[in-house]
Design a protein around this motif. Structure first.
Motif, PDB file in Angstrom:
ATOM      1  N   CYS A 160      -5.631  -2.794   6.936  1.00 26.84           N
ATOM      2  CA  CYS A 160      -6.547  -3.943   7.166  1.00 26.84           C
ATOM      3  C   CYS A 160      -6.152  -5.190   8.150  1.00 26.84           C
ATOM      4  O   CYS A 160      -6.824  -6.225   7.892  1.00 26.84           O
ATOM      5  CB  CYS A 160      -7.248  -4.192   6.077  1.00 26.84           C
ATOM      6  N   ILE A 193      -7.591 -11.907   2.144  1.00 28.57           N
ATOM      7  CA  ILE A 193      -7.256 -10.438   1.691  1.00 28.57           C
ATOM      8  C   ILE A 193      -5.768 -10.733   1.160  1.00 28.57           C
ATOM      9  O   ILE A 193      -4.907 -11.320   1.875  1.00 28.57           O
ATOM     10  CB  ILE A 193      -7.060  -9.287   2.559  1.00 28.57           C
ATOM     11  N   HIS A 217      -6.837  -6.586  -1.798  1.00 27.43           N
ATOM     12  CA  HIS A 217      -7.874  -7.004  -2.779  1.00 27.43           C
ATOM     13  C   HIS A 217      -8.695  -8.275  -2.072  1.00 27.43           C
ATOM     14  O   HIS A 217      -7.810  -9.110  -1.537  1.00 27.43           O
ATOM     15  CB  HIS A 217      -7.782  -7.400  -4.126  1.00 27.43           C
ATOM     16  N   ASP A 218      -9.907  -8.124  -1.816  1.00 22.17           N
ATOM     17  CA  ASP A 218     -10.693  -9.278  -1.230  1.00 22.17           C
ATOM     18  C   ASP A 218     -11.347 -10.223  -2.032  1.00 22.17           C
ATOM     19  O   ASP A 218     -12.132 -11.106  -1.722  1.00 22.17           O
ATOM     20  CB  ASP A 218     -11.662  -8.530  -0.107  1.00 22.17           C
ATOM     21  N   GLU A 268     -13.268  -9.038  -4.524  1.00 23.54           N
ATOM     22  CA  GLU A 268     -14.381  -8.176  -5.151  1.00 23.54           C
ATOM     23  C   GLU A 268     -13.877  -6.686  -5.242  1.00 23.54           C
ATOM     24  O   GLU A 268     -14.298  -6.421  -6.410  1.00 23.54           O
ATOM     25  CB  GLU A 268     -15.510  -8.338  -4.271  1.00 23.54           C
ATOM     26  N   LYS A 269     -13.126  -6.285  -4.496  1.00 25.88           N
ATOM     27  CA  LYS A 269     -12.737  -4.760  -4.537  1.00 25.88           C
ATOM     28  C   LYS A 269     -11.498  -4.642  -3.741  1.00 25.88           C
ATOM     29  O   LYS A 269     -10.992  -5.471  -2.877  1.00 25.88           O
ATOM     30  CB  LYS A 269     -13.886  -3.884  -4.002  1.00 25.88           C
ATOM     31  N   ARG A 270     -10.935  -3.508  -3.705  1.00 26.51           N
ATOM     32  CA  ARG A 270      -9.847  -3.104  -2.874  1.00 26.51           C
ATOM     33  C   ARG A 270     -10.510  -2.704  -1.564  1.00 26.51           C
ATOM     34  O   ARG A 270     -11.519  -1.978  -1.333  1.00 26.51           O
ATOM     35  CB  ARG A 270      -9.223  -1.789  -3.524  1.00 26.51           C
ATOM     36  N   VAL A 271      -9.715  -3.058  -0.463  1.00 28.24           N
ATOM     37  CA  VAL A 271     -10.173  -2.918   0.774  1.00 28.24           C
ATOM     38  C   VAL A 271      -9.371  -1.779   1.686  1.00 28.24           C
ATOM     39  O   VAL A 271      -9.874  -1.504   2.782  1.00 28.24           O
ATOM     40  CB  VAL A 271     -10.092  -4.314   1.684  1.00 28.24           C
ATOM     41  N   ASP A 272      -8.220  -1.342   1.454  1.00 30.05           N
ATOM     42  CA  ASP A 272      -7.386  -0.357   1.712  1.00 30.05           C
ATOM     43  C   ASP A 272      -7.616   0.884   1.337  1.00 30.05           C
ATOM     44  O   ASP A 272      -6.594   1.917   1.722  1.00 30.05           O
ATOM     45  CB  ASP A 272      -5.884  -0.912   2.009  1.00 30.05           C
TER      46      ASP A 272
END
Length: 303
Positions: free
Chosen positions: A161, A203, A292-293, A295-299
């Motif tokens: 990301c 991130i 993590h951003d 709110e959630k995992r992004v990768d």
């Protein structure tokens, strides 16, 4: 120690014991020991308290305090651990850490009390070297999980990301207290809390090193299980097999032998792992990461 401070330390120890889940019976057993420490060894206790605040405390200092009083080692350590929460509470307040985070962080005392009861069959603790991390908020509990900032230890950079994490970079490290199920939503909520607590933006990497991240756990845990969900949260960067792993006690308790036929099978996890071991399987550990951003995992998918 003044009578006023004596009263405050004792009252807070009783209060935090109740708030963190000790039973009334357990508190009743511990109260005389805490009184003995404060009445008969006020100066050694204050010296330990000062050492704790300065990061110079250790288990030997606790034993030097409790053994002359005739207290059994684990029981005496637990009494002292609860008494030290008064100074810890003041430190959390000075740092501006919310009361609920303080109370949750002190739950680690009760968690390790459960371990002592399970493995040594008596009330007490014997993991002071770990518990002391929570007194100064070096590690804090945020919901279901515990966190602190550590350097990234993997030799190879991790890139996803548009973010690259290199060895030595600060990352949020995760620990899993052994006091309940790992419901996926509780885990997700804990990661969101950690992101906010450490003031992250954009991130940020979160890591974990645990037997729960051993990839071959998939050989015995069900795909829909909470264990699989936690494992799926991370990209596993390192893992190794550890026959007769020292972490078997986390599932089966401390035992003289971990020969598969001797292991209990009274829970689904114990039955699955016992069968895995009987079939020649092993345990191990893994080191994982995800991005993590807030709110959630992004990768990747957050299980």
């Amino acid at each position: 120690m003044t009578n006023e401070k004596y009263a405050a330390v004792y009252a807070h120890a009783l209060e935090i014991a109740e708030k963190t889940g000790f039973t009334a019976e357990q508190i009743g057993e511990l109260a005389p020991a805490m009184t003995m420490v404060l009445e008969k060894a006020p100066e050694p206790f204050e010296a330990l308290e000062k050492a704790m605040l300065e990061g110079q405390d250790n288990a030997d200092m606790v034993y030097a305090l409790t053994r002359p009083l005739g207290l059994e080692d684990d029981f005496g350590m637990l009494a002292v651990c609860l008494l030290l929460t008064h100074a810890s509470h003041e430190l959390y307040r000075k740092k501006g850490i919310a009361e609920d985070i303080y109370v949750d962080s002190m739950k680690d005392i009760r968690v390790w009390t459960g371990t002592c009861i399970d493995n040594r069959q008596h009330l007490g603790v014997y993991q002071y070297g770990w518990i002391r991390n929570f007194y100064k908020a070096d590690i804090v509990r945020l919901g279901r999980l515990e966190f602190h900032i550590v350097p990234y230890t993997h030799d190879e950079p991790y890139t996803a990301c548009g973010v690259t994490v290199k060895k030595g970079d600060p990352v949020i490290n995760t620990h899993i207290p052994a006091d309940g199920h790992m419901e996926p939503e509780d885990v997700r909520d804990a990661f969101r809390k950690a992101y906010r607590y450490f003031g992250k933006t954009g991130i940020t990497p979160i890591v974990c090193h645990s037997w729960l991240l051993y990839p071959k756990n998939r050989l015995f845990c069900k795909p829909e299980s909470r264990m699989a969900a936690f494992l799926d949260t991370f990209t596993i960067l390192e893992s190794k097999d550890i026959p007769n792993s020292g972490d078997l006690w986390r599932v089966f308790g401390h035992r003289p032998t971990y020969e598969p036929d001797s292991l209990p099978d009274d829970t689904p996890l114990r039955r699955q792992l016992k069968e895995h071991l009987k079939n020649g399987g092993t345990m191990g550990e893994g080191y994982g990461i995800f991005l993590h951003d807030g709110e959630k995992r992004v990768d990747g998918p957050m299980a």
